[in-house]
Scaffold this motif. Sequence first.
Motif, PDB file in Angstrom:
ATOM      1  N   LEU A  38     -15.583  -4.927   8.607  1.00  0.00           N
ATOM      2  CA  LEU A  38     -15.184  -6.310   8.371  1.00  0.00           C
ATOM      3  C   LEU A  38     -13.712  -6.435   7.990  1.00  0.00           C
ATOM      4  CD1 LEU A  38     -18.270  -7.538   6.332  1.00  0.00           C
ATOM      5  CD2 LEU A  38     -17.579  -8.353   8.586  1.00  0.00           C
ATOM      6  N   TYR A  39     -13.197  -5.441   7.291  1.00  0.00           N
ATOM      7  CA  TYR A  39     -11.817  -5.466   6.806  1.00  0.00           C
ATOM      8  C   TYR A  39     -11.099  -4.181   7.229  1.00  0.00           C
ATOM      9  CZ  TYR A  39     -13.865  -9.061   3.844  1.00  0.00           C
ATOM     10  OH  TYR A  39     -14.536 -10.169   3.391  1.00  0.00           O
ATOM     11  N   PRO A  40     -10.791  -4.055   8.520  1.00  0.00           N
ATOM     12  CA  PRO A  40     -10.176  -2.812   9.004  1.00  0.00           C
ATOM     13  C   PRO A  40      -8.818  -2.518   8.361  1.00  0.00           C
ATOM     14  CG  PRO A  40     -10.177  -4.482  10.731  1.00  0.00           C
ATOM     15  CD  PRO A  40     -10.959  -5.027   9.582  1.00  0.00           C
ATOM     16  N   GLU A  41      -8.147  -3.548   7.875  1.00  0.00           N
ATOM     17  CA  GLU A  41      -6.859  -3.355   7.205  1.00  0.00           C
ATOM     18  C   GLU A  41      -7.041  -3.137   5.709  1.00  0.00           C
ATOM     19  OE1 GLU A  41      -3.974  -3.120   8.911  1.00  0.00           O
ATOM     20  OE2 GLU A  41      -5.240  -3.296  10.692  1.00  0.00           O
ATOM     21  N   GLY A  42      -8.281  -3.153   5.259  1.00  0.00           N
ATOM     22  CA  GLY A  42      -8.569  -2.985   3.845  1.00  0.00           C
ATOM     23  C   GLY A  42      -8.585  -4.320   3.123  1.00  0.00           C
ATOM     24  N   CYS A  43      -8.928  -4.299   1.864  1.00  0.00           N
ATOM     25  CA  CYS A  43      -8.904  -5.504   1.048  1.00  0.00           C
ATOM     26  C   CYS A  43      -8.599  -5.109  -0.392  1.00  0.00           C
ATOM     27  CB  CYS A  43     -10.199  -6.292   1.165  1.00  0.00           C
ATOM     28  SG  CYS A  43     -11.699  -5.401   0.812  1.00  0.00           S
ATOM     29  N   SER A  44      -8.274  -6.088  -1.184  1.00  0.00           N
ATOM     30  CA  SER A  44      -7.884  -5.825  -2.565  1.00  0.00           C
ATOM     31  C   SER A  44      -9.111  -5.544  -3.434  1.00  0.00           C
ATOM     32  CB  SER A  44      -7.116  -7.017  -3.128  1.00  0.00           C
ATOM     33  OG  SER A  44      -7.991  -8.104  -3.344  1.00  0.00           O
ATOM     34  N   GLU A  45      -8.862  -4.976  -4.601  1.00  0.00           N
ATOM     35  CA  GLU A  45      -9.951  -4.748  -5.548  1.00  0.00           C
ATOM     36  C   GLU A  45     -10.572  -6.072  -5.963  1.00  0.00           C
ATOM     37  OE1 GLU A  45      -8.775  -2.280  -8.814  1.00  0.00           O
ATOM     38  OE2 GLU A  45      -8.304  -0.583  -7.512  1.00  0.00           O
ATOM     39  N   THR A  46      -9.749  -7.098  -6.086  1.00  0.00           N
ATOM     40  CA  THR A  46     -10.264  -8.423  -6.433  1.00  0.00           C
ATOM     41  C   THR A  46     -11.180  -8.954  -5.341  1.00  0.00           C
ATOM     42  OG1 THR A  46      -8.304  -8.901  -7.763  1.00  0.00           O
ATOM     43  CG2 THR A  46      -9.615 -10.795  -7.032  1.00  0.00           C
ATOM     44  N   ASP A  47     -10.801  -8.745  -4.078  1.00  0.00           N
ATOM     45  CA  ASP A  47     -11.652  -9.174  -2.962  1.00  0.00           C
ATOM     46  C   ASP A  47     -13.006  -8.463  -3.003  1.00  0.00           C
ATOM     47  OD1 ASP A  47      -9.661 -10.860  -1.974  1.00  0.00           O
ATOM     48  OD2 ASP A  47      -8.893  -9.334  -0.591  1.00  0.00           O
ATOM     49  N   ILE A  48     -12.976  -7.169  -3.253  1.00  0.00           N
ATOM     50  CA  ILE A  48     -14.224  -6.399  -3.332  1.00  0.00           C
ATOM     51  C   ILE A  48     -15.075  -6.907  -4.490  1.00  0.00           C
ATOM     52  CG2 ILE A  48     -15.224  -4.121  -3.818  1.00  0.00           C
ATOM     53  CD1 ILE A  48     -12.714  -2.961  -2.390  1.00  0.00           C
ATOM     54  N   ASN A  49     -14.458  -7.058  -5.645  1.00  0.00           N
ATOM     55  CA  ASN A  49     -15.196  -7.525  -6.817  1.00  0.00           C
ATOM     56  C   ASN A  49     -15.802  -8.900  -6.566  1.00  0.00           C
ATOM     57  OD1 ASN A  49     -15.645  -6.719  -9.767  1.00  0.00           O
ATOM     58  ND2 ASN A  49     -15.042  -8.861  -9.905  1.00  0.00           N
ATOM     59  N   ASP A  50     -15.018  -9.800  -5.948  1.00  0.00           N
ATOM     60  CA  ASP A  50     -15.511 -11.143  -5.674  1.00  0.00           C
ATOM     61  C   ASP A  50     -16.678 -11.129  -4.690  1.00  0.00           C
ATOM     62  OD1 ASP A  50     -13.690 -12.164  -7.438  1.00  0.00           O
ATOM     63  OD2 ASP A  50     -12.387 -13.061  -5.911  1.00  0.00           O
ATOM     64  N   LEU A  51     -16.658 -10.244  -3.714  1.00  0.00           N
ATOM     65  CA  LEU A  51     -17.794 -10.119  -2.791  1.00  0.00           C
ATOM     66  C   LEU A  51     -19.072  -9.795  -3.555  1.00  0.00           C
ATOM     67  CD1 LEU A  51     -16.430  -8.154   0.293  1.00  0.00           C
ATOM     68  CD2 LEU A  51     -17.594 -10.354   0.335  1.00  0.00           C
ATOM     69  N   PHE A  52     -18.978  -8.860  -4.476  1.00  0.00           N
ATOM     70  CA  PHE A  52     -20.161  -8.434  -5.228  1.00  0.00           C
ATOM     71  C   PHE A  52     -20.549  -9.446  -6.304  1.00  0.00           C
ATOM     72  CE2 PHE A  52     -19.320  -4.626  -2.982  1.00  0.00           C
ATOM     73  CZ  PHE A  52     -20.525  -3.947  -2.936  1.00  0.00           C
ATOM     74  N   TRP A  53     -19.612 -10.300  -6.693  1.00  0.00           N
ATOM     75  CA  TRP A  53     -19.899 -11.309  -7.700  1.00  0.00           C
ATOM     76  C   TRP A  53     -20.472 -12.570  -7.070  1.00  0.00           C
ATOM     77  CZ3 TRP A  53     -15.654 -13.078 -11.696  1.00  0.00           C
ATOM     78  CH2 TRP A  53     -16.236 -13.875 -12.682  1.00  0.00           C
TER      79      TRP A  53
END
Length: 73
Positions: A38-53
């Motif tokens: 979904l994020y081949p360029e990567g994503c921020s730690e905040t983006d990851i955290n928000d996905l799980f939240w």
Amino acid sequence: MKVYTELNLTNFDFWSGAKNHSFIYNELKELEFHLDELYPEGCSETDINDLFWFEEEFLCECLDIDFNEYLER
């Protein structure tokens, strides 16, 4: 300045509401694969955290897990 780090979801230090997710080790490993796609360029730690939240239902769909059953864990 931006610093990018490659990490495993199993070692990710979730915060706030994302700390309460109920995904198990094998599910986190599989989600890594989906997030890489979904994020081949990567994503921020905040983006990851928000996905799980805020997007647990979407993550369950990625894993083909019934969201209501997930909530009962």
